[in-house]
Design an enzyme around this catalytic site. Structure first.
Site, PDB file in Angstrom:
ATOM      1  N   CYS A 121      13.749  -3.801 -34.426  1.00 20.60           N
ATOM      2  CA  CYS A 121      11.992  -3.467 -34.901  1.00 20.60           C
ATOM      3  C   CYS A 121      10.972  -2.563 -33.803  1.00 20.60           C
ATOM      4  CB  CYS A 121      12.026  -4.340 -35.875  1.00 20.60           C
ATOM      5  SG  CYS A 121      12.829  -5.598 -35.478  1.00 20.60           S
ATOM      6  N   LYS A 148       9.986 -10.063 -48.945  1.00 20.01           N
ATOM      7  CA  LYS A 148      11.082  -9.283 -48.858  1.00 20.01           C
ATOM      8  C   LYS A 148      12.863  -9.123 -50.577  1.00 20.01           C
ATOM      9  CE  LYS A 148      14.092 -12.915 -46.832  1.00 20.01           C
ATOM     10  NZ  LYS A 148      15.525 -13.491 -45.790  1.00 20.01           N
ATOM     11  N   HIS A 182      10.803  -2.919 -43.292  1.00 26.55           N
ATOM     12  CA  HIS A 182      12.076  -2.940 -42.915  1.00 26.55           C
ATOM     13  C   HIS A 182      13.175  -2.602 -43.517  1.00 26.55           C
ATOM     14  CE1 HIS A 182      10.712  -6.270 -39.083  1.00 26.55           C
ATOM     15  NE2 HIS A 182       9.719  -5.342 -40.115  1.00 26.55           N
ATOM     16  N   GLN A 236      23.520  -1.732 -36.757  1.00 28.38           N
ATOM     17  CA  GLN A 236      22.913  -1.829 -38.183  1.00 28.38           C
ATOM     18  C   GLN A 236      22.574  -0.625 -38.716  1.00 28.38           C
ATOM     19  OE1 GLN A 236      19.619  -4.227 -36.780  1.00 28.38           O
ATOM     20  NE2 GLN A 236      20.466  -5.938 -38.099  1.00 28.38           N
ATOM     21  N   ARG A 242      24.324 -10.648 -30.834  1.00 27.90           N
ATOM     22  CA  ARG A 242      23.500 -11.746 -30.714  1.00 27.90           C
ATOM     23  C   ARG A 242      24.291 -12.511 -30.542  1.00 27.90           C
ATOM     24  NH1 ARG A 242      20.449 -10.656 -36.682  1.00 27.90           N
ATOM     25  NH2 ARG A 242      19.603  -9.229 -35.930  1.00 27.90           N
ATOM     26  N   HIS A 299      12.723   1.765 -40.736  1.00 27.93           N
ATOM     27  CA  HIS A 299      11.016   1.194 -40.447  1.00 27.93           C
ATOM     28  C   HIS A 299      10.682   2.174 -41.224  1.00 27.93           C
ATOM     29  CE1 HIS A 299      14.096  -1.425 -37.472  1.00 27.93           C
ATOM     30  NE2 HIS A 299      12.887  -2.283 -38.335  1.00 27.93           N
ATOM     31  N   ASP A 351      19.446   0.829 -39.706  1.00 28.67           N
ATOM     32  CA  ASP A 351      18.227   0.156 -39.365  1.00 28.67           C
ATOM     33  C   ASP A 351      17.076   1.081 -39.551  1.00 28.67           C
ATOM     34  OD1 ASP A 351      16.739  -2.170 -39.743  1.00 28.67           O
ATOM     35  OD2 ASP A 351      17.314  -2.262 -36.906  1.00 28.67           O
TER      36      ASP A 351
END
Length: 641
Positions: free
Chosen positions: A333, A464, A510, A380, A362, A384, A382
């Site tokens: 992000c 969320k 997100h 991911q 991670r 946004h 991912d």
């Protein structure tokens, strides 16, 4: 004289205080027999709990999810009692409820054996059949410490000593055994009818590796034998579907100690990976997303600005170069905001959707790693979405529709939806939270989707929606998420020019559907037990000859199918065709195509499925058409159609 309001709105009055058990008996003998606990003004209590004032009360039975939790908690106590009777020198520590069961940790001088587990379970069954009354009493903290020290239960004494002075401690006893516990518990051991001990594992006292190693006995408990048997069957099926075993057997991937939590993708596994990645990339492109790529290493200063350094740096991999500290990005992000910040954005540009197959790392604890399901390096899907507050609902609805399309393409139709709302520690005004929560709720309602509120479990920056899918053997996986973020865009300087010419901070959504590609692939390996539908299969068909005289024809036929875009291989080995068929069936190849002299002479192939069904002889054009339809249907038609 308490007036008790029942769940159906009816009321009952009593001339004096009454226990939950007495209330159940007043309602009916059947309910009295089924009662496991009670819920008084929303709090779960024992059936011995005394109601001495007006209250809202529900009787908890095994039909209530809370009833199953009480059963499992009480079965953990039954386990501890059985261990103490069989192994008096063992010390008991803690025994909580976990998903699908419970565990209890013990200190004992030698490892428990499989034979010990059988003996313990047998004693548990005897204690349950004896139907011992379970009773609760309260003791001052200091007295409780001495009580357990006198019993030789030093771990229990240590737990109680850590409780603030002056507190009263609740103890639960059954027959010759007593334990420290908050409760509630079943009224008697006879309520515990379906349980099984599963395994023994090591566990550090209080989860600290500096402490001594204890023995943790895991068990499962259910309301009845039918439910227990169904659970054990699911476990057997899950064992057959274990993605780690199938990953090796089908030559998809492997993992090794030299790179803990990181995947070595083999050719076939990487084909599946690329198919899924390309599928999502096409979906992004067709739905207004701009696919980008951002750096792996980012200076510490950006993570400090975003707030991740303060809250997440223990999970980051850190490196240094030229006296600057960098983090291998654990999430995407902050980098996406940097892309948004390039150039002036107008309200006309919103919503502005950025997507990335973001490679993240991670530093997960080694004990938490589990195949593809929990890794240290992952990618991911991912994205946004930068938008105005007024656009939250419409973007949420659009995303929900997209998510449903994706999950259906992969065969998942049974979903649950949870809306996590504002936590106690949060940023932003309540009226902003009101609007965001309302927008997400309305997006679910507009699609007539049943949802559950997870009160107080939103992120500090916004609410969320969590999307959880159920697989073919009943397991649930939380993959998709849609999060509203009021915080990070402002912290990292994101702005747009509003219609009135003022600078405004966008809201950032997100969102992810797979979550991580690695974990999602692990899920679908287990969902299909390695038998991928043709559109996902790394090899869609294998062409085989019966004798050497058909080898050239098989090669030409394979080339024809490859030119049509299909993933096919040939097996021209000098082996019996039955042997070849068995081998490729074990490799879960969807179609097995055989050519003898007749097929070679008619430009055709004998077609059979991996399930063993003979589909007859098809011309190459007919076969290509069949494969084409099946791939286009995303597996929504069966192999035999």
């Amino acid at each position: 004289m308490p007036i008790i309001t029942l769940p159906d709105g009816s009321q009952r009055s009593f001339s004096e205080a009454v226990t939950v058990a007495q209330l159940a008996a007043a309602i009916g003998a059947g309910l009295a027999k089924a009662a496991l606990a009670g819920r008084v003004n929303g709090k779960l209590v024992d059936t011995s709990f005394v109601i001495d004032s007006d209250a809202e009360v529900a009787i908890v039975t095994d039909r209530d999810p809370a009833g199953l939790e009480v059963i499992r908690h009480s079965t953990a106590h039954l386990l501890a009692q059985a261990v103490k009777q069989l192994f008096p020198e063992a010390q008991v520590t803690i025994g909580p409820v976990i998903e699908d069961g419970f565990f209890y940790d013990f200190a004992y001088q030698r490892p428990f054996t499989p034979e010990d587990l059988v003996a313990i379970e047998t004693r548990m069954t005897e204690l349950a059949k004896a139907d011992h009354v379970v009773s609760r009493r309260v003791m001052p903290r200091d007295e409780a410490v001495q009580f357990f020290k006198a019993m030789g239960e030093h771990y229990k004494a240590e737990i109680i000593a850590s409780i603030p002075a002056g507190e009263n401690i609740s103890l639960y006893g059954q027959s010759d055994w007593v334990d420290l516990c908050r409760g509630p518990h079943v009224p008697s051991t006879g309520k515990l009818k379906a349980f099984k001990l599963m395994k023994v594992a090591g566990a550090y006292w209080r989860g600290d590796s500096r402490n001594e190693m204890l023995q943790r006995i895991y068990g499962t408990a259910w309301t009845d034998e039918k439910s227990l048997k169904a659970y054990l069957t699911r476990l057997e099926e899950a064992e057959k579907r274990d993605h780690r075993k199938l990953g090796r057997a089908l030559h998809l991937f492997h993992m090794q100690e030299e790179a803990p939590g990181m995947v070595f993708w083999h050719e076939r596994g990487w084909r599946v990976y690329q198919i899924i990645q390309q599928y999502m990339a096409d979906l992004w492109r067709n739905n207004g997303y701009r696919e980008i790529r951002t750096p792996q290493l980012v200076d510490r200063s950006l993570w400090e600005q975003s707030g991740h350094w303060e809250n997440f740096h223990e999970n980051m991999f850190i490196t240094e170069s030229e006296k600057r500290h960098y983090a291998v990005k654990p999430m995407n992000c902050p980098c996406h905001i940097q892309v948004f910040n390039q150039g002036i954005k107008s309200y006309r540009d919103l919503p502005y959707r950025l997507a990335e197959f973001g490679s993240c790392h991670r530093n997960e604890a080694s004990g938490a790693l589990h195949g593809l399901m929990r890794v240290r390096a992952f990618v991911q899907d991912d994205a946004h979405i930068f938008c105005t507050e007024d656009q939250i609902q419409s973007e949420a609805v659009t995303f929900i529709d997209l998510l449903h399309q994706v999950y259906e393409d992969f065969g998942f139709k049974d979903l649950t939806y949870k809306l996590a709302t504002r936590p106690a520690n949060r940023i932003g005004a309540d009226e902003v939270w009101d609007r965001a929560e309302r927008a997400l709720a309305q997006s679910l309602d507009s699609r007539q989707l049943p949802w559950e509120e997870k009160k107080g479990e939103g992120a500090f920056y916004g609410p969320k929606i969590e999307f959880t899918l159920k697989d073919s053997i009943g397991r649930t996986w939380q993959c998709g998420t849609l999060q509203v973020d009021f915080s990070m865009p402002g912290r990292l300087g994101a702005t747009y020019i509003a219609q009135d010419g003022s600078k405004q901070v966008p809201v950032m959504l997100h969102r992810a559907i797979f979550g991580s590609l690695e974990r999602f692939i692990g899920i679908i390996i287990e969902e299909y037990a390695g038998q991928f539908p043709a559109w996902l299969a790394p090899t869609q068909a294998v062409l085989m000859n019966i004798t050497d005289s058909q080898a050239d024809y098989v090669s030409r036929a394979a080339e024809f199918l490859k030119n049509q875009g299909f993933r096919v291989e040939t097996d021209l080995r000098n082996e019996k065709v039955g042997f070849k068929i068995r081998e490729h069936t074990l490799q879960r190849v969807p179609y097995l195509l055989v050519a003898g002299d007749r097929e070679a002479g008619s430009n055709s192939l004998a077609v059979r499925t991996r399930s063993g069904k003979d589909l007859g002889v098809m011309s190459l054009d007919m076969l290509a058409g069949k494969l084409d339809r099946e791939v286009a249907s995303r597996g929504r038609i069966t192999l035999e159609v």
